[in-house]
Enzyme design. Structure first.
Site, PDB file in Angstrom:
ATOM      1  N   GLY A  15      -0.931 -21.104  24.596  1.00  0.00           N
ATOM      2  CA  GLY A  15      -1.069 -22.013  24.405  1.00  0.00           C
ATOM      3  C   GLY A  15      -0.816 -22.667  25.656  1.00  0.00           C
ATOM      4  N   ALA A  18      -5.460 -23.450  28.393  1.00  0.00           N
ATOM      5  CA  ALA A  18      -6.914 -22.680  28.162  1.00  0.00           C
ATOM      6  C   ALA A  18      -6.866 -22.857  26.534  1.00  0.00           C
ATOM      7  CB  ALA A  18      -7.138 -21.218  29.141  1.00  0.00           C
ATOM      8  N   ALA A  52      -6.268 -31.650  37.977  1.00  0.00           N
ATOM      9  CA  ALA A  52      -6.996 -32.450  38.763  1.00  0.00           C
ATOM     10  C   ALA A  52      -8.098 -31.699  38.021  1.00  0.00           C
ATOM     11  CB  ALA A  52      -6.824 -32.409  39.902  1.00  0.00           C
ATOM     12  N   LYS A  80     -10.015 -39.716  38.462  1.00  0.00           N
ATOM     13  CA  LYS A  80     -10.389 -39.223  39.690  1.00  0.00           C
ATOM     14  C   LYS A  80     -12.248 -39.756  40.377  1.00  0.00           C
ATOM     15  CE  LYS A  80     -10.737 -34.423  41.195  1.00  0.00           C
ATOM     16  NZ  LYS A  80     -10.858 -33.430  42.015  1.00  0.00           N
ATOM     17  N   PRO A  98     -17.248 -37.503  47.287  1.00  0.00           N
ATOM     18  CA  PRO A  98     -17.714 -38.062  45.934  1.00  0.00           C
ATOM     19  C   PRO A  98     -18.219 -37.438  44.681  1.00  0.00           C
ATOM     20  CG  PRO A  98     -18.826 -38.835  47.687  1.00  0.00           C
ATOM     21  CD  PRO A  98     -18.513 -37.857  47.888  1.00  0.00           C
ATOM     22  N   VAL A 187       3.866 -11.596  22.123  1.00  0.00           N
ATOM     23  CA  VAL A 187       2.640 -10.744  21.421  1.00  0.00           C
ATOM     24  C   VAL A 187       4.099  -9.647  22.015  1.00  0.00           C
ATOM     25  CG1 VAL A 187       0.679 -10.121  21.320  1.00  0.00           C
ATOM     26  CG2 VAL A 187       0.841 -11.946  21.066  1.00  0.00           C
ATOM     27  N   LEU A 336      -7.088 -18.681  33.370  1.00  0.00           N
ATOM     28  CA  LEU A 336      -6.444 -17.637  34.013  1.00  0.00           C
ATOM     29  C   LEU A 336      -6.562 -15.992  33.153  1.00  0.00           C
ATOM     30  CD1 LEU A 336      -3.181 -20.039  34.806  1.00  0.00           C
ATOM     31  CD2 LEU A 336      -5.351 -19.580  36.580  1.00  0.00           C
ATOM     32  N   THR A 347     -11.827 -26.617  39.492  1.00  0.00           N
ATOM     33  CA  THR A 347     -12.776 -25.463  38.911  1.00  0.00           C
ATOM     34  C   THR A 347     -12.249 -25.311  37.307  1.00  0.00           C
ATOM     35  OG1 THR A 347     -12.816 -24.351  40.365  1.00  0.00           O
ATOM     36  CG2 THR A 347     -14.740 -26.354  40.368  1.00  0.00           C
TER      37      THR A 347
END
Ligand SMILES: Cc1cc2nc3c(=O)[nH]c(=O)nc-3n(C[C@H](O)[C@H](O)[C@H](O)COP(=O)(O)OP(=O)(O)OC[C@H]3O[C@@H](n4cnc5c(N)ncnc54)[C@H](O)[C@@H]3O)c2cc1C
Length: 514
Positions: A15, A18, A52, A80, A98, A187, A336, A347
């Site tokens: 939780g 993602a 970000a 941003k 930019p 879990v 992750l 990203t």
């Protein structure tokens, strides 16, 4: 032969950002009779960073029907417009990436080709003066983009900074309101089906067992399903991306200004991010553990924080790279759990979004066709490698004189895909965007030029256009952009007027029929 049965139940494990992004996006399936369950453990903290973003996040929010102002207010969000890179080319140097486009193309020829010719002749200033986002960043100002191509404001593009825990809470409210069931619990074990090794169920503390058809692994670096249970290998990129730790903290804002951009400042053994929110600054030092100790990294961070610490620095360890497959059997990994490249270009949240979008586009049935799975993996791997190359570019093209890390990355061998891109650009400023590449041409141009890769020559078609006319056009663009940026309100004033964070948290506001 009967057609495979549709998916009846989806279980998301984890939780963090993602997990709740996936839950919010999949919530619409609840209306079709699919059960969507999210399992998370309050005892296991989320990574606590990731604040970000890049412009496509607006598409994700729009898909959910989220009201932008409400979202910014509830997440202590700010705008941003890009990234301010300090000390990346060499000590004392500065450039920006930019989000908006540079200038305007002329007769189908790229703007930066004209700029290259005039700049080489000393008749044009640095390329950032021809980008409205860059000008607004410098001025600390903001106005939203407008769709009308005749308006200069159509050249703007933006993303957000937000508080990661408030973002997850916001999406949780959204998902639960649409029927996603949340189960609290750790879990302990993952049961695989005997005949094909698909995930059958998970065992939670308290002897509870949850079963599901489709599993989404959002357990962060632990990768409980895709890694531990399904034993999917990991492809390390640590020979290119050598930073493997970060020390992160939050601090008070030093003044009233809220800069509309992220700052990335190079240090001797890595770099420091600075993400301004409405109520605080998020900051951290990403570093290579073979070049600096955790203690020294912590001291460097504390010495470079402007405000007062709110949360003490804490260390995060990671290995850059990706799972060899991102979708395995009946399990799709997001966030992750699927891999990580450092947050230099923000990203990671985008790759969650991209994974969800692809999953929806290739949504399986209980037959789990390998065609859909393979296409998901193929497209995702291409995108991750393109992001990897973009990040490597920032490191490799440096002329810093301090720090062993910077010498190593300057001298390392590049992935062939990136080496080709750099050489094409270096020769005559040629650039090609392959296979739905995430970063636009303007992003690559900003970083290639910012990192000192100036094309040796320009496109010969530039000479087909009257040089005096080109010069007039460039001067005019610079002038109009400078005036437009100065006429915008200061970013913090715009926030105060449009999306100030409420004193008390309130439920998320979402358009009907989202
Ligand atoms: C230093 C750093 C800076 C970053 N900055 C940015 C950035 O600026 N922009 C960006 O886009 N991304 C950034 N990222 C990445 C971003 O933080 C992640 O992509 C994002 O937070 C998603 O994390 P996650 O949900 O995958 O994992 P996590 O936040 O770690 O969440 C994992 C979840 O799994 C649950 N869980 C784990 N084990 C169990 C278990 N046994 N039982 C039940 N539940 C379990 C946990 O309780 C938690 O809810 C950064 C990452 C790092 C390391």
């Amino acid at each position: 032969m009967s057609a495979p049965e549709p998916i009846r139940s989806i279980v998301i494990v984890g939780g963090g950002t993602a997990g709740w992004m996936a839950a919010a996006a999949l919530a619409r399936l609840v209306r079709t009779g699919v059960s969507v369950t999210l399992v998370e453990s309050d005892a296991i903290a989320t990574v606590g960073v990731g604040e970000a973003t890049i412009p496509p996040i607006r598409t994700f929010n729009a898909m959910l029907g989220i009201d932008e102002m409400d979202f910014l207010a509830r997440t202590q969000g700010s705008i941003k417009l890009g990234i301010d890179f300090v000390g990346w080319l060499h000590e004392g140097h500065r450039y920006s990436h930019p989000f908006g486009e540079f200038g305007f193309d002329i007769e189908g020829v790229k703007f930066y080709q004209f700029w290259r010719k005039l700049h080489g002749q000393g008749a044009a200033s640095w390329i950032e003066d021809y980008n409205l986002c860059a000008m607004a960043m410098k001025a600390g100002r903001y106005l939203p983009p407008v769709p009308d191509p005749n308006s200069v404001l159509s050249r703007l593009s933006h993303a957000y900074h937000f508080d990661a825990s408030l973002y997850a809470a916001y999406l949780r409210g959204y998902a639960e309101a649409r029927g996603v069931r949340r189960i609290e619990g750790r879990v302990l074990d993952v049961a695989l089906r005997g005949e094909d090794g698909f995930i059958e169920s998970v065992l939670l503390e308290g002897e509870r067992r949850i079963a599901g058809d489709l599993w989404i692994d959002c357990t962060g670096f632990r990768a409980l399903l895709i890694g531990a249970a399904l034993e999917t290998g990991f492809e390390s990129w640590s020979h290119w991306l050598q930073c493997d730790r970060a020390v992160a903290m939050t601090a008070t804002s030093p003044g009233t200004a809220i800069t509309p951009y992220t700052r990335a400042t190079a240090h001797q053994a890595g770099w420091q991010w600075r993400i301004p929110l409405q109520h605080r600054i998020g900051t951290g030092y990403v570093y290579c553990s073979s070049d600096i100790s955790d203690e020294d990294a912590r001291a460097t961070l504390l010495a470079n924080v402007e405000g007062e610490p709110i949360r003490d620095p804490y260390v995060l360890r990671f290995e850059p790279g990706r799972r060899k497959q991102l979708w395995v059997r009946n399990c799709v990994s997001l966030g992750l759990a699927s891999g990580f490249v450092e947050p230099l270009e923000s990203t990671s949240i985008h790759t969650i979004q991209a994974g969800i979008t692809k999953l929806l586009a290739l949504f399986p049935d209980r037959g789990f066709s390998p065609v859909e799975r393979d296409e998901y993996n193929r497209l995702t791997i291409i995108q991750l490698e393109q992001i990897r190359d973009f990040i490597i570019l920032h490191y490799h093209a440096n002329r810093r004189t301090t720090g062993e890390l910077w010498r190593r990355v300057r001298e390392m061998e590049l992935p062939e895909t990136l080496a080709r891109k750099i050489e094409l650009f270096r020769r005559r400023g040629r650039f090609f965007r392959y296979e739905d590449e995430l970063f636009a041409e303007s992003s690559w141009i900003a970083v290639l030029l910012g990192q000192g890769i100036i094309p040796e020559d320009y496109d010969p078609l530039v000479d087909a256009i009257d040089p005096a006319d080109v010069r007039r056009k460039l001067d005019r663009i610079r002038e109009v952009f400078a005036r437009a940026a100065e006429a915008m309100p200061r970013h913090e004033e715009w926030i105060a007027r449009n999306c100030p964070a409420p004193a008390e948290p309130a439920p998320a506001q979402v358009r009907k029929h989202a």
